[in-house]
Write a protein that holds these residues in place. Structure first.
Motif, PDB file in Angstrom:
ATOM      1  N   SER A   1       0.837  -1.208   0.000  1.00  0.00           N
ATOM      2  CA  SER A   1       0.000   0.000   0.000  1.00  0.00           C
ATOM      3  C   SER A   1       0.868   1.253   0.000  1.00  0.00           C
ATOM      4  CB  SER A   1      -0.918   0.038   1.228  1.00  0.00           C
ATOM      5  OG  SER A   1      -1.859  -0.992   1.160  1.00  0.00           O
ATOM      6  N   GLN A   2       1.939   1.212   0.764  1.00  0.00           N
ATOM      7  CA  GLN A   2       2.830   2.389   0.802  1.00  0.00           C
ATOM      8  C   GLN A   2       3.484   2.628  -0.555  1.00  0.00           C
ATOM      9  OE1 GLN A   2       5.478   1.939   4.140  1.00  0.00           O
ATOM     10  NE2 GLN A   2       3.752   1.981   5.560  1.00  0.00           N
ATOM     11  N   PHE A   3       3.928   1.514  -1.164  1.00  0.00           N
ATOM     12  CA  PHE A   3       4.532   1.592  -2.510  1.00  0.00           C
ATOM     13  C   PHE A   3       3.525   2.186  -3.503  1.00  0.00           C
ATOM     14  CE2 PHE A   3       4.496  -0.813  -6.552  1.00  0.00           C
ATOM     15  CZ  PHE A   3       5.679  -0.383  -7.119  1.00  0.00           C
ATOM     16  N   GLU A   4       2.290   1.696  -3.463  1.00  0.00           N
ATOM     17  CA  GLU A   4       1.249   2.192  -4.375  1.00  0.00           C
ATOM     18  C   GLU A   4       0.937   3.660  -4.096  1.00  0.00           C
ATOM     19  OE1 GLU A   4      -1.099   1.062  -6.776  1.00  0.00           O
ATOM     20  OE2 GLU A   4       0.192  -0.637  -7.198  1.00  0.00           O
ATOM     21  N   HIS A   5       0.845   4.002  -2.817  1.00  0.00           N
ATOM     22  CA  HIS A   5       0.479   5.367  -2.472  1.00  0.00           C
ATOM     23  C   HIS A   5       1.555   6.341  -2.952  1.00  0.00           C
ATOM     24  CE1 HIS A   5      -0.206   8.893   0.206  1.00  0.00           C
ATOM     25  NE2 HIS A   5      -1.421   8.674  -0.222  1.00  0.00           N
ATOM     26  N   GLU A   6       2.812   6.004  -2.667  1.00  0.00           N
ATOM     27  CA  GLU A   6       3.916   6.866  -3.146  1.00  0.00           C
ATOM     28  C   GLU A   6       3.881   6.977  -4.661  1.00  0.00           C
ATOM     29  OE1 GLU A   6       6.886   5.495   0.369  1.00  0.00           O
ATOM     30  OE2 GLU A   6       7.625   5.251  -1.679  1.00  0.00           O
ATOM     31  N   GLY A   7       3.630   5.829  -5.317  1.00  0.00           N
ATOM     32  CA  GLY A   7       3.608   5.795  -6.781  1.00  0.00           C
ATOM     33  C   GLY A   7       2.520   6.696  -7.345  1.00  0.00           C
ATOM     34  N   TRP A   8       1.329   6.625  -6.799  1.00  0.00           N
ATOM     35  CA  TRP A   8       0.224   7.431  -7.357  1.00  0.00           C
ATOM     36  C   TRP A   8       0.419   8.907  -7.044  1.00  0.00           C
ATOM     37  CZ3 TRP A   8      -2.238   5.853 -11.287  1.00  0.00           C
ATOM     38  CH2 TRP A   8      -2.413   4.478 -11.485  1.00  0.00           C
ATOM     39  N   GLU A   9       1.002   9.207  -5.906  1.00  0.00           N
ATOM     40  CA  GLU A   9       1.290  10.625  -5.630  1.00  0.00           C
ATOM     41  C   GLU A   9       2.312  11.149  -6.645  1.00  0.00           C
ATOM     42  OE1 GLU A   9      -0.903  11.956  -4.026  1.00  0.00           O
ATOM     43  OE2 GLU A   9      -0.509  12.130  -1.905  1.00  0.00           O
ATOM     44  N   ARG A  10       3.256  10.271  -7.021  1.00  0.00           N
ATOM     45  CA  ARG A  10       4.319  10.696  -7.960  1.00  0.00           C
ATOM     46  C   ARG A  10       3.750  10.927  -9.366  1.00  0.00           C
ATOM     47  NH1 ARG A  10       7.167   6.358  -7.543  1.00  0.00           N
ATOM     48  NH2 ARG A  10       6.551   5.480  -9.523  1.00  0.00           N
ATOM     49  N   VAL A  11       2.832  10.052  -9.814  1.00  0.00           N
ATOM     50  CA  VAL A  11       2.410  10.140 -11.235  1.00  0.00           C
ATOM     51  C   VAL A  11       1.036  10.776 -11.424  1.00  0.00           C
ATOM     52  CG1 VAL A  11       3.790   8.095 -11.813  1.00  0.00           C
ATOM     53  CG2 VAL A  11       1.335   7.831 -11.361  1.00  0.00           C
ATOM     54  N   ALA A  12       0.434  11.258 -10.332  1.00  0.00           N
ATOM     55  CA  ALA A  12      -0.950  11.750 -10.424  1.00  0.00           C
ATOM     56  C   ALA A  12      -1.133  12.751 -11.566  1.00  0.00           C
ATOM     57  CB  ALA A  12      -1.368  12.380  -9.094  1.00  0.00           C
ATOM     58  N   ASP A  13      -0.186  13.676 -11.701  1.00  0.00           N
ATOM     59  CA  ASP A  13      -0.411  14.710 -12.719  1.00  0.00           C
ATOM     60  C   ASP A  13      -0.123  14.222 -14.136  1.00  0.00           C
ATOM     61  OD1 ASP A  13       2.270  14.510 -12.251  1.00  0.00           O
ATOM     62  OD2 ASP A  13       2.665  16.659 -12.188  1.00  0.00           O
ATOM     63  N   LYS A  14       0.408  12.986 -14.266  1.00  0.00           N
ATOM     64  CA  LYS A  14       0.646  12.440 -15.614  1.00  0.00           C
ATOM     65  C   LYS A  14      -0.461  11.464 -16.016  1.00  0.00           C
ATOM     66  CE  LYS A  14       5.648  12.512 -15.117  1.00  0.00           C
ATOM     67  NZ  LYS A  14       6.570  11.692 -14.370  1.00  0.00           N
ATOM     68  N   TYR A  15      -1.156  10.920 -15.036  1.00  0.00           N
ATOM     69  CA  TYR A  15      -2.115   9.847 -15.317  1.00  0.00           C
ATOM     70  C   TYR A  15      -3.135  10.252 -16.383  1.00  0.00           C
ATOM     71  CZ  TYR A  15      -5.959   6.610 -14.879  1.00  0.00           C
ATOM     72  OH  TYR A  15      -6.966   5.717 -15.186  1.00  0.00           O
ATOM     73  N   ASP A  16      -3.699  11.433 -16.227  1.00  0.00           N
ATOM     74  CA  ASP A  16      -4.772  11.848 -17.127  1.00  0.00           C
ATOM     75  C   ASP A  16      -4.299  11.896 -18.582  1.00  0.00           C
ATOM     76  OD1 ASP A  16      -7.224  12.688 -17.959  1.00  0.00           O
ATOM     77  OD2 ASP A  16      -6.814  14.801 -17.553  1.00  0.00           O
ATOM     78  N   SER A  17      -3.177  12.583 -18.822  1.00  0.00           N
ATOM     79  CA  SER A  17      -2.750  12.744 -20.212  1.00  0.00           C
ATOM     80  C   SER A  17      -2.181  11.445 -20.788  1.00  0.00           C
ATOM     81  CB  SER A  17      -1.716  13.874 -20.318  1.00  0.00           C
ATOM     82  OG  SER A  17      -0.577  13.545 -19.578  1.00  0.00           O
ATOM     83  N   VAL A  18      -1.627  10.576 -19.940  1.00  0.00           N
ATOM     84  CA  VAL A  18      -0.958   9.380 -20.471  1.00  0.00           C
ATOM     85  C   VAL A  18      -1.912   8.175 -20.583  1.00  0.00           C
ATOM     86  CG1 VAL A  18       0.871   7.681 -20.027  1.00  0.00           C
ATOM     87  CG2 VAL A  18       1.309  10.117 -19.673  1.00  0.00           C
ATOM     88  N   TRP A  19      -2.733   7.941 -19.550  1.00  0.00           N
ATOM     89  CA  TRP A  19      -3.509   6.693 -19.496  1.00  0.00           C
ATOM     90  C   TRP A  19      -5.009   6.845 -19.715  1.00  0.00           C
ATOM     91  CZ3 TRP A  19      -0.799   2.406 -19.767  1.00  0.00           C
ATOM     92  CH2 TRP A  19       0.472   2.352 -19.216  1.00  0.00           C
ATOM     93  N   SER A  20      -5.541   8.042 -19.453  1.00  0.00           N
ATOM     94  CA  SER A  20      -7.000   8.062 -19.403  1.00  0.00           C
ATOM     95  C   SER A  20      -7.647   7.896 -20.779  1.00  0.00           C
ATOM     96  CB  SER A  20      -7.520   9.298 -18.663  1.00  0.00           C
ATOM     97  OG  SER A  20      -7.398  10.412 -19.471  1.00  0.00           O
TER      98      SER A  20
END
Ligand SMILES: C[S@@+](CC[C@H](N)C(=O)[O-])C[C@H]1O[C@@H](n2cnc3c(N)ncnc32)[C@H](O)[C@@H]1O
Length: 271
Positions: free
Chosen positions: A6-25
């Motif tokens: 969970s910690q790994f995932e949480h850190e990961g999503w905080e890191r890529v949050a601003d890229k998720y929309d343009s890259v994956w959505s």
């Protein structure tokens, strides 16, 4: 959220949050009409959008005339969702420990969130708890490589070239609930009526600007696969990149790539 995954995932999503929309959505949004449709979201229903990310499921729910609430454990994702959809409700919280009372929602939806949760069964049980009697739970998870050409390319490249022994925290399978039978068993054990389960596989076309896009998306804007990639030696990483780019070539159409990607769309009623 004290476990390592969970910690790994949480850190990961905080890191890529601003890229998720343009890259994956442009990929993940394509499954939302299937999810909302299969769950039969209707006017005035209260709908919980778990692992909401930028809030697209909530937006689709609102467009169907229902009343959404979005929840995500990433503060940054919640900030993005509030900016994108300022008139909708979003709150920070964990899918495995929902901050809502029992039996308050007609529908609970999770678009590509369960596979990021350290105990997906807990996520299912929580969805069940907050559903009203007869309410429905709908979610999407990626289909396995054998039915999912895009996943097959990455899977094969990793299998051939990656060092898997790099100390990543253990998480649930990448291709969660890969069989109908397994999925039904889990849902029955977490409070759902297994006989009501709908388990469909949907394939969409993901249009990519180049053959190199997918590798860079995984490395720079992903979480689980990114965690594996950043721990590879430069030689291995390059071999993975080349294998992915070569695998993608057969889906090139002119200057772009049209890559088939498949997911399970699962809907089940509370027992
Ligand atoms: C692949 S994104 C999907 C976002 C959104 N549902 C969509 O369809 O665009 C996965 C999301 O799950 C969230 N997430 C992962 N683990 C979570 C957890 N334990 N509780 C709540 N959200 C979680 C991440 O922050 C991320 O926003």
């Amino acid at each position: 959220m004290h476990d390592q995954f969970s910690q790994f995932e949480h850190e990961g999503w905080e890191r890529v949050a601003d890229k998720y929309d343009s890259v994956w959505s442009s990929l993940t949004r394509q499954f939302i009409p299937y999810l909302v449709g299969a769950a039969e979201v209707r006017t005035e229903m209260s709908v919980l959008d778990v692992a909401c990310g930028p809030g697209y499921v909530s937006d689709a729910v609102r467009k169907a005339g229902a009343i959404p609430k979005g929840i995500d454990f990433s503060e940054k994702m919640i900030a993005i969702a509030r900016t994108m959809f300022p008139d909708l409700f979003f709150v920070q919280g964990d899918a495995q420990n929902l901050p809502f009372e029992d039996a308050g929602f007609d529908r609970v939806l999770i678009n590509f969130g369960l596979l990021h949760v350290s105990q997906p069964e807990k996520g299912c049980a929580e969805a069940c708890r907050v559903l009203k009697s007869g309410g429905r739970f709908g979610f999407t998870v990626w289909a396995g490589p054998e039915e999912n050409p895009g996943a097959m390319i990455v899977n094969d490249a990793i299998k051939a070239h990656a060092d898997m022994d790099v100390g990543l925290p253990e998480g649930p399978p990448h291709y969660l609930y890969g069989s109908r039978h397994e999925c039904q068993n889990v849902l029955e054990q977490t409070g759902f009526d297994g006989n009501s389960m709908n388990y469909d596989t949907r394939t969409v076309e993901w249009r990519l600007p180049s053959a190199s896009y997918f590798f860079h998306a995984e490395r720079d804007a992903g979480v689980r696969t990114a965690g594996l990639l950043v721990r590879q030696s430069p030689e291995r990483l390059d071999a993975i990149r080349v294998a992915i780019e070569n695998g993608i070539q057969r889906y090139a159409r002119g200057s772009e790539v049209v890559l088939p990607m498949a997911a399970r769309v699962v809907v089940v009623s509370k027992a």
